[in-house]
Design an enzyme around this catalytic site. Structure first.
Site, PDB file in Angstrom:
ATOM      1  CG  ASP A 111       4.899   7.423 -14.495  1.00 42.86           C
ATOM      2  OD1 ASP A 111       3.974   6.641 -14.357  1.00 42.86           O
ATOM      3  OD2 ASP A 111       5.304   8.464 -13.640  1.00 42.86           O
ATOM      4  NE  ARG A 137      14.673  -0.389 -17.888  1.00 45.30           N
ATOM      5  CZ  ARG A 137      15.488  -1.236 -18.297  1.00 45.30           C
ATOM      6  NH1 ARG A 137      16.010  -2.007 -17.028  1.00 45.30           N
ATOM      7  NH2 ARG A 137      17.112  -0.400 -19.086  1.00 45.30           N
ATOM      8  CE  LYS A 180       4.253  10.736 -12.116  1.00 47.62           C
ATOM      9  NZ  LYS A 180       4.248   9.869 -11.857  1.00 47.62           N
ATOM     10  CD  GLU A 228       1.572  11.770  -9.185  1.00 48.29           C
ATOM     11  OE1 GLU A 228       1.793  11.789  -9.899  1.00 48.29           O
ATOM     12  OE2 GLU A 228       1.352  10.908  -8.594  1.00 48.29           O
ATOM     13  CD  GLU A 248       2.123   9.360  -3.906  1.00 49.69           C
ATOM     14  OE1 GLU A 248       2.928   9.653  -4.873  1.00 49.69           O
ATOM     15  OE2 GLU A 248       1.901   8.578  -2.855  1.00 49.69           O
ATOM     16  CE  LYS A 307      -1.134  10.118 -10.807  1.00 55.25           C
ATOM     17  NZ  LYS A 307      -0.528   9.201 -11.762  1.00 55.25           N
ATOM     18  CB  SER A 365      -3.721   3.757  -6.752  1.00 50.14           C
ATOM     19  OG  SER A 365      -2.347   3.047  -7.239  1.00 50.14           O
ATOM     20  N   GLY A 366      -1.671   4.595  -4.106  1.00 48.42           N
ATOM     21  CA  GLY A 366      -0.860   4.853  -3.090  1.00 48.42           C
ATOM     22  C   GLY A 366      -0.524   4.375  -2.346  1.00 48.42           C
ATOM     23  N   GLY A 367      -0.313   2.752  -2.981  1.00 49.88           N
ATOM     24  CA  GLY A 367      -0.514   1.547  -2.415  1.00 49.88           C
ATOM     25  C   GLY A 367      -1.499   0.861  -2.018  1.00 49.88           C
ATOM     26  CB  SER A 397      -3.974   8.799 -12.845  1.00 52.08           C
ATOM     27  OG  SER A 397      -2.296   8.848 -13.950  1.00 52.08           O
ATOM     28  CE1 TYR A 457       4.961   5.047  -9.132  1.00 53.35           C
ATOM     29  CE2 TYR A 457       5.777   6.342 -11.399  1.00 53.35           C
ATOM     30  CZ  TYR A 457       5.602   4.829 -10.788  1.00 53.35           C
ATOM     31  OH  TYR A 457       4.195   4.296 -11.898  1.00 53.35           O
TER      32      TYR A 457
END
Ligand code: 13P
Length: 391
Positions: free
Chosen positions: A66, A88, A178, A218, A220, A260, A302-304, A329, A391
């Site tokens: 996304d 894309r 999301k 989420e 984060e 998430k 996963s955040g990097g 996710s 993001y």
């Protein structure tokens, strides 16, 4: 929409007040103070619970693709492609037409452009997903902007017009949503930023459910910083406490949401790395303290982290008993090798799809607690952390 009357349980008397009790008796005491309120019953409740359950099904998780156009542009730039709609579409087509994807993937989060797009052959992307028994989802937040009055923190926009947008997304086939907001540990976090993040997520969740979309919640907690893992645990507990407080205040149906979260890890610049077992222990400790078992699924970002790290951590999480479906996710941790394999060349599409299946299967095994990192490529072990990632 129908109205349902609810009464609050009076903890002092342990009885239902002024209403038929669930055990068939009426409470009599006139000295008891009545506490009653009414909330709107949501006509989508059964469907929401069903959607959340099917996304949280054994051995499956979510493919997050996304990225906003700007972020997708960064992915394409990493392999030398221009950020055009055609490129894309080609990239999303590669991902969404991977044969057999539905064995490991239960939901796919799309950007608005992709939700309304089709393959070059004219098949709607939504239909490609449905053919694989994958639930289409949609990113509904409008991104982060500076939060005035805070310590250089941000807040997430997108509530204006969200109800009508969500109703349109539902018509187009989306069944979950999301909203990603962030909390920065090095910036504080300030009480204001945490409250704003939690309130925004709760309003979004209520609006999504009202329009038939299962909200992914989420907040984060960014990896940025040199803090130890205990500090992440402390902040995560605070953030999730506020999120659940406001979710409850907004009458969100917990059985019809998905979370998430970030995994609880040391800051990316901390001197010591934590093992998957330590990360799993801290993360599940935090979740058990804060998340009711009514929530069906915990779908980590996963955040990097590297692809292998994210999978190893998920696998470790699934060695510890817990009441939820604990799964993935991932965006970066599912896409990195795919992009590198593809390189924008039609002749590489099949190999790139195979590499997506390799990652999806590895995470499926991790969801079942049966993954081993044996034979993983060096590329998949490379971390992808970027300071201040958007993001
Ligand atoms: P990753 O951190 O896994 O890249 O993705 C974050 C996200 O919110 C994707 O939807």
């Amino acid at each position: 929409m129908a109205c349902a009357n609810f009464v609050k349980l009076n903890s002092a008397s342990s009885s239902w007040i002024g209403q038929k009790s669930p055990f068939g008796q009426r409470s009599q005491g006139s000295s008891i103070r009545r506490v009653s309120f009414s909330i709107r019953a949501n006509s989508y409740t059964d469907e929401l619970v069903q959607t959340a359950k099917s996304i949280a099904s054994p051995g499956r998780g979510i493919l997050a693709i996304d990225e906003s156009n700007a972020t997708c542009g960064k992915r394409l730039a990493s392999i030398g492609l221009d950020n055009t709609e055609t490129n894309r579409q080609a990239y999303r087509q590669l991902l969404l037409t991977t044969p057999g994807l539905g064995e490991y993937i239960s939901g796919a989060i799309l950007f608005e452009e992709t939700l309304y797009q089709s393959t070059t052959g004219g098949k709607k992307f939504v239909d490609c997903l449905l053919d694989e028994n994958i639930v289409p989802g949609i990113k509904v937040d409008k991104g982060l902007v500076p939060l005035p009055g805070s310590n250089n923190e941000s807040w997430c926009q997108g509530l204006d017009g969200l109800a009508s947008r969500s109703a349109e997304y539902y018509k187009q086939g989306a069944r979950f949503a999301k909203w990603r907001t962030v909390v920065s540990i090095p910036c504080g976090p300030s009480a204001l930023a945490v409250k704003e993040a939690a309130w925004g997520l709760a309003r979004y969740a209520a609006i999504s459910q009202d329009n038939g979309l299962v909200p992914i919640v989420e907040p984060e907690i960014l990896l940025d910083g040199d803090h130890p893992i205990d500090r992440t645990l402390e902040v995560a507990e605070k953030v999730w406490a506020e999120v659940f407080y406001y979710l409850a205040e907004n009458n969100v149906v917990f059985e019809g949401i998905l979370l998430k979260p970030s995994m609880v890890t040391p800051g990316a610049e901390h001197k010591e790395k934590a093992s998957p077992d330590t990360i799993a222990k801290y993360t599940l400790t935090m979740l058990k303290r804060r998340v009711p078992p009514a929530v069906p699924g915990i779908m980590f970002l996963s955040g990097g982290q590297s692809e292998v790290q994210a999978t190893l951590n998920l696998n470790a999480m699934n060695q510890i008993p817990n009441p939820w479906h604990v799964s993935f996710s991932y965006a970066r941790a599912l896409q990195n090798t795919v992009l590198k394999t593809w390189q924008g060349r039609p002749e590489n599409v099949e190999a790139a799809q195979k590499s997506l299946l390799v990652r999806a299967k590895a995470n499926s095994l991790a969801q079942l607690g049966r993954y081993s990192a044996e034979g993983e490529s060096e590329e998949a072990k490379k971390g992808m952390f970027v300071k201040g990632y958007t993001y």
